[in-house]
Design a protein around this motif. Sequence first.
Motif, short mmCIF file in Angstrom:
data_model
loop_
_atom_site.label_atom_id
_atom_site.label_comp_id
_atom_site.label_asym_id
_atom_site.label_seq_id
_atom_site.Cartn_x
_atom_site.Cartn_y
_atom_site.Cartn_z
N LYS A 122 0.84 -1.19 0.00
CA LYS A 122 0.00 0.00 0.00
C LYS A 122 0.88 1.24 0.00
N ALA A 123 0.30 2.34 -0.43
CA ALA A 123 1.03 3.61 -0.44
C ALA A 123 1.39 4.01 0.99
N CYS A 130 1.81 6.47 3.93
CA CYS A 130 1.15 7.73 4.27
C CYS A 130 2.19 8.85 4.35
N THR A 188 -1.04 5.56 -6.76
CA THR A 188 -1.00 6.05 -5.37
C THR A 188 0.35 5.82 -4.69
N ARG A 189 0.95 4.65 -4.89
CA ARG A 189 2.27 4.40 -4.28
C ARG A 189 3.31 5.35 -4.84
N MET A 197 2.69 8.33 -6.18
CA MET A 197 2.41 9.68 -5.71
C MET A 197 2.99 9.90 -4.31
#
Length: 730
Positions: free
Chosen positions: A16-17, A19, A260-261, A263
Amino acid sequence: MSELRFKVVEEAIKRKAVCMPAPAERASEYFGMYVFNEDKMRKYLPKKTYEALFETMKHGKALSREIADSVASGMKQWAMDMGATHYTHWFQPLTGGTAEKHDAFVEYDGKGGVIEEFSGKLLIQQEPDASSFPSGGIRNTFEARGYSAWDATSPAFIVDTTLCIPTIFIAYTGEALDYKVPLLRSLQAVDRAATEVCRYFDPTVSKVYSYLGWEQEYFLVDEGLYAARPDMVLTGRTLMGHESAKNQQLEDHYFGAIPTRVMAFMKDLEYECWKLGIPAKTRHNEVAPNQFELAPIFEETNLANDHNLLLMSIMKKVARRHCFRVILHEKPFKGINGSGKHNNWSLGTDTGVNLLSPGKTPQDNLQFITFLVNVMMAVYKRNGLLKASIASATNAHRLGANEAPPAIISVFLGRQISAVLDKLASSSCDDTIEFDDKCGFRMGGIDHIPELLIDNTDRNRTSPFAFTGNRFEFRAVGSSDNCGGAMTVLNTAVADQLAEFKEAVDARVGKGEPKEQAILSVLKAYVRESAAVHFDGNGYTDEWKEEALRRGLDCAVAVPEIIDQFVAPTHAEMFVRMGVLSSKELHARAEVKWETYTKKIQIEARVLGDLVMNHILPVASRYQGMLLDKAFKMKELFGADKFGSVAGQDMALIEKISVHMEKIQTLTEKMIEARKVANKIASERKKAIAYHDTVAVAFDEIRYHADKLEEVVDNEMWPLPKYRELLFVR
């Protein structure tokens, strides 16, 4: 190995990306917080010291030891206030990257303890072991001393807990062993020559700056997938791999929504850049899947180059935080776009004038045309040398393929500029030079879209050296390159050409010809002479290659032979004349480039041989054994009469696998023998040519057969992550 492949693919899919909360402050509030910039200088340096250092930074005046001690004291205090515990001289050896050795701010206090100390001597000069870096024979193990010396025109900065001081790197005997020394010399040369020409038009000009805006292209690959590809780990590119059924043919990745990752990585990278004073401006998807770009605001060339080298280092660290690996190789994947580092180059005066931007008056336009034509003339005379400045084993895979510019240096100008030059070449000297303002047009049928302004030139992505309205874009520079190499050659070539131009104009004026008429007369001759390098068409076509050869442009494609340009007498004389590189330094650099080429091909040959013999052939052989076992059982089951009809395809596949395996073994053995022969050659140039002609030529042949095996071997048995996984698992 196949178990590892499926394990890393599964892990990559689940990631997952990270945070990435934005900093509490605006970018303007923390920009350059880790840089010893003018604000920090005012705060930490005495006024006299600050003024002296400012003069050095802006005008190149030498610093006294007393001032250096004062700067060191203030710089140390600032660094310690920021949590730094060490310092390093940060320099650019001929490896193409950067080098650093960290020392702590501690010295014995004579009482059994230590004190924090950092003197002007330590700031100004250090002594790295020069024989451990590429030197082209200038330094040896028994004469190893070298010096790094502070470049005060590029501000110090802090990475982690280390104060990094940008420096030059020279031999004990004084020769340059880095990219920064010749770059700084070339910037001085173009400043001198361009300032003299500017004074034809504005006597108040006292300095001309070279500006650079680089565009850093790169790939991101999940670190697990990367680790499972020994070729990527050891060479930076895939030495084999069948193309993915879907790659870039739908043209849906360019400027698409950023994953997303990715970014999260880009945000993290930008925050780090801004803290270090790197003016990162643009981020976007590039054409190939998993390919991206970062571009900054233009800066003075020396600082811009330092920032690009720092960026490449930061990218790798930040990528690890997001479980990525940054791939800076020019051509990591076959069949899709490679990565470049377009160098947008321009010249500007200390009075605020961009010398490569059309003006509003005939006088301004004459100045613009003067510099434009002289740049074109420099590229015409030095087109082979400019190609040599970007030639490498890695960039050779990119040039001329998948939207990359060809390995022929030509100049694109666009219709309006070309028309003006055509008119100039055929007109009388009394005609004024005029350019159209940006014209506008509106979209038909869509009333709410505002008027669009049309530039004075189109964009030609096939041109390696294109004029783009107010600058030239040197598109042939490779993504892993130190921009200093290309910028040194370009600035030196332009400086030499401007000096020649001024001499020609002054000679005419000395004979009584009016200044403006003399300038136009010389420019007209230059436009005609340099016409061969001007090409606004499609640089990808075979017709252009034939035409370029007829025009007398340098069309060499073999990197070892392209490198010869550095020691060609006409180019060597130019470098010496401009005070940028001595004959000894030039020959040393050519030696380093030949040696580096050989080593890169040598490493790739070893890795390729290991992969096919220890990874691919055993798996193919095992799969073939399964097919043979199946065929044996089918023959027992159906009998000899029916065996041909029911097992024909299996037998054909078994034979196909045998053919590809035999070819791989034969070609690999031949490649190994060629390498052994080449290794015995003493001359670096001849060895590089041998590696090019007899070793590197085997790569594509071996790859072809390995990729054919990938097509037919059971997917669950294939040991290496495939292109579809490397490029589409994000």
